[in-house]
Design a protein around this motif. Sequence first.
Motif, short mmCIF file in Angstrom:
data_model
loop_
_atom_site.label_atom_id
_atom_site.label_comp_id
_atom_site.label_asym_id
_atom_site.label_seq_id
_atom_site.Cartn_x
_atom_site.Cartn_y
_atom_site.Cartn_z
N LEU A 94 0.85 -1.18 0.00
CA LEU A 94 0.00 0.00 0.00
C LEU A 94 0.89 1.23 0.00
CD1 LEU A 94 -3.10 0.60 2.30
CD2 LEU A 94 -1.36 2.36 2.04
N CYS A 95 0.48 2.22 -0.76
CA CYS A 95 1.21 3.50 -0.78
C CYS A 95 0.22 4.65 -0.61
CB CYS A 95 1.99 3.64 -2.08
SG CYS A 95 2.96 5.17 -2.17
N HIS A 96 0.56 5.56 0.29
CA HIS A 96 -0.25 6.77 0.49
C HIS A 96 0.71 7.93 0.72
CE1 HIS A 96 0.02 6.78 5.07
NE2 HIS A 96 0.55 5.61 4.72
N SER A 97 0.22 9.07 1.13
CA SER A 97 1.09 10.23 1.32
C SER A 97 0.76 10.92 2.63
CB SER A 97 0.93 11.21 0.15
OG SER A 97 -0.28 11.95 0.28
N HIS A 98 1.59 11.93 2.96
CA HIS A 98 1.22 12.80 4.06
C HIS A 98 -0.12 13.46 3.74
CE1 HIS A 98 4.96 12.03 5.84
NE2 HIS A 98 5.59 13.18 5.67
N ILE B 243 -0.45 12.35 12.85
CA ILE B 243 -0.38 11.02 13.46
C ILE B 243 0.42 10.12 12.52
CG2 ILE B 243 -1.69 9.02 14.27
CD1 ILE B 243 -3.98 10.91 14.94
N LYS B 244 1.65 9.82 12.89
CA LYS B 244 2.54 9.01 12.06
C LYS B 244 2.75 7.65 12.72
CE LYS B 244 3.03 12.68 9.53
NZ LYS B 244 2.26 12.82 8.28
N MET B 245 2.87 6.62 11.91
CA MET B 245 3.02 5.26 12.42
C MET B 245 4.10 4.51 11.64
SD MET B 245 -1.02 4.37 12.90
CE MET B 245 -1.50 5.50 11.60
N GLN B 246 4.71 3.55 12.29
CA GLN B 246 5.76 2.75 11.66
C GLN B 246 5.14 1.59 10.86
OE1 GLN B 246 9.23 1.78 14.22
NE2 GLN B 246 8.23 3.04 15.77
N THR B 247 4.34 1.93 9.89
CA THR B 247 3.70 0.88 9.09
C THR B 247 4.63 0.36 7.99
OG1 THR B 247 2.68 2.64 7.77
CG2 THR B 247 1.35 1.65 9.52
N ASN B 248 5.85 0.89 7.93
CA ASN B 248 6.85 0.37 7.00
C ASN B 248 7.82 -0.59 7.67
OD1 ASN B 248 8.11 2.29 8.58
ND2 ASN B 248 9.35 3.13 6.92
N LEU C 32 -2.89 0.01 16.00
CA LEU C 32 -3.84 0.07 17.11
C LEU C 32 -3.94 1.49 17.68
CD1 LEU C 32 -3.06 -3.21 19.10
CD2 LEU C 32 -5.14 -2.68 17.84
N THR C 33 -3.00 2.35 17.25
CA THR C 33 -3.03 3.74 17.67
C THR C 33 -4.31 4.42 17.16
OG1 THR C 33 -0.61 3.84 17.51
CG2 THR C 33 -1.78 5.94 17.52
N LYS C 34 -4.83 5.36 17.93
CA LYS C 34 -6.00 6.11 17.46
C LYS C 34 -5.61 6.90 16.23
CE LYS C 34 -7.73 6.69 22.18
NZ LYS C 34 -6.52 6.31 22.92
N HIS C 35 -6.28 6.64 15.12
CA HIS C 35 -5.99 7.35 13.88
C HIS C 35 -7.24 7.33 13.01
CE1 HIS C 35 -5.53 3.65 11.30
NE2 HIS C 35 -5.33 3.10 12.48
N PHE C 36 -7.20 8.00 11.85
CA PHE C 36 -8.39 8.17 11.02
C PHE C 36 -8.37 7.33 9.75
CE2 PHE C 36 -8.51 12.42 13.26
CZ PHE C 36 -9.53 12.04 14.11
N CYS C 37 -7.52 6.34 9.71
CA CYS C 37 -7.54 5.34 8.61
C CYS C 37 -7.35 5.97 7.23
CB CYS C 37 -8.85 4.55 8.62
SG CYS C 37 -9.22 3.75 10.18
N TYR C 38 -6.58 7.05 7.15
CA TYR C 38 -6.36 7.66 5.84
C TYR C 38 -5.56 6.75 4.91
CZ TYR C 38 -8.19 12.06 7.72
OH TYR C 38 -9.01 13.02 8.26
N GLN C 39 -4.87 5.76 5.48
CA GLN C 39 -4.17 4.79 4.64
C GLN C 39 -5.14 4.06 3.72
OE1 GLN C 39 -4.25 4.80 7.98
NE2 GLN C 39 -2.20 4.62 8.87
N LEU C 40 -6.39 3.94 4.16
CA LEU C 40 -7.41 3.24 3.39
C LEU C 40 -7.62 3.89 2.02
CD1 LEU C 40 -9.48 0.88 3.69
CD2 LEU C 40 -11.12 2.59 4.46
N TYR C 41 -7.26 5.17 1.90
CA TYR C 41 -7.45 5.90 0.64
C TYR C 41 -6.17 5.97 -0.19
CZ TYR C 41 -11.91 7.08 2.68
OH TYR C 41 -13.17 6.98 3.24
N GLY C 42 -5.19 5.12 0.18
CA GLY C 42 -3.99 5.00 -0.64
C GLY C 42 -4.22 4.03 -1.79
#
Length: 315
Positions: A119-123, A139-144, A156-166
């Motif tokens: 998966l690839c997304h951006s800031h 909110i940055k995470m070590q998903t790499n 599991l960190t509170k976040h808004f799932c913007y990765q879903l739109y990558g």
Amino acid sequence: MYNSQPKLSIGLPVYNGETFLQESLDCLLNQTFSDFELIICDNASTDNTEEICRNYAAQDQRIIYYRNPSNIGCACNFNRVLKLSQGEYFKWAAYDDLHAPDYLSKCIHVLEENPDYILCHSHTFLIDKYSNFLQNYEIKMQTNSEKPEIRFHELLTKHFCYQLYGVIRKKVLEKIPPMGGYGNADGIFVLRLGILGKFYEIPEYLFFARCHDQQSLSMFFPNYMLFTNNNPQYSLDDLPDFYQYSVWFDSSNKGKLLFPHWRIFQEYLISIIYSPLTLPQQLSCCRSIIKKLAGTEFLLLKDLLIALRNIFSLA
């Protein structure tokens, strides 16, 4: 000429999106990367969404428009655009968010050059209803990380799932269950993707997430802006209403006896049990869940109390 087997499929589920839809569509159709199909699933909108979509589809053959005869809920509509897709890569798009012109090309390039990323997304910038800048999403995470248990812990960190739109490899999406009809289903979905592979976050602000009073976050999570920068004023009292959120994800939940927080806990465990993780990795993920739940046990009790109240009110 339009390619009947596009490299990328973009799925855009929408309900009553007339206010922002045209601007969102223009951003997608004017991308520097053009080898895509755009699948719009209209969830029985009651405003001018249908007319807007049909007008755009008549002008651009990359657009495929579907209209559901009735509102099937957010999750089912999200799943439907994926099911209808044909591309090697897939991307969900929201009717109200915007993208820089080179968003798609840069994401596709990363995935083509790095087969170990799924998966690839951006800031992300946060913008208001007028498309004005509000703030950076910090909110940055070590998903790499190479370790799936670390990716699990991070997601599991509170976040808004913007990765879903990558941009996501479709073959990986086919390895996990469809998005469920319960509160935080999008978070669980992203979590399951994170178990299977690494995410790459382009260090540029190419995605513009819109904040407005018509979106689900505003309806069920009125204080969500408090923790976009890990604001210390954010507290457990600011958690979203997962009861109403469950109905939003799946309209068939309306009127049912729900245990939304127990369901989330159950889905966390299912994510681990049915994953390709080794036993030590699974145990590490379980420890992460225990840490996450620390201090929130009252939410599980709250589910039980509400269920008892509803049962007695029906008796």
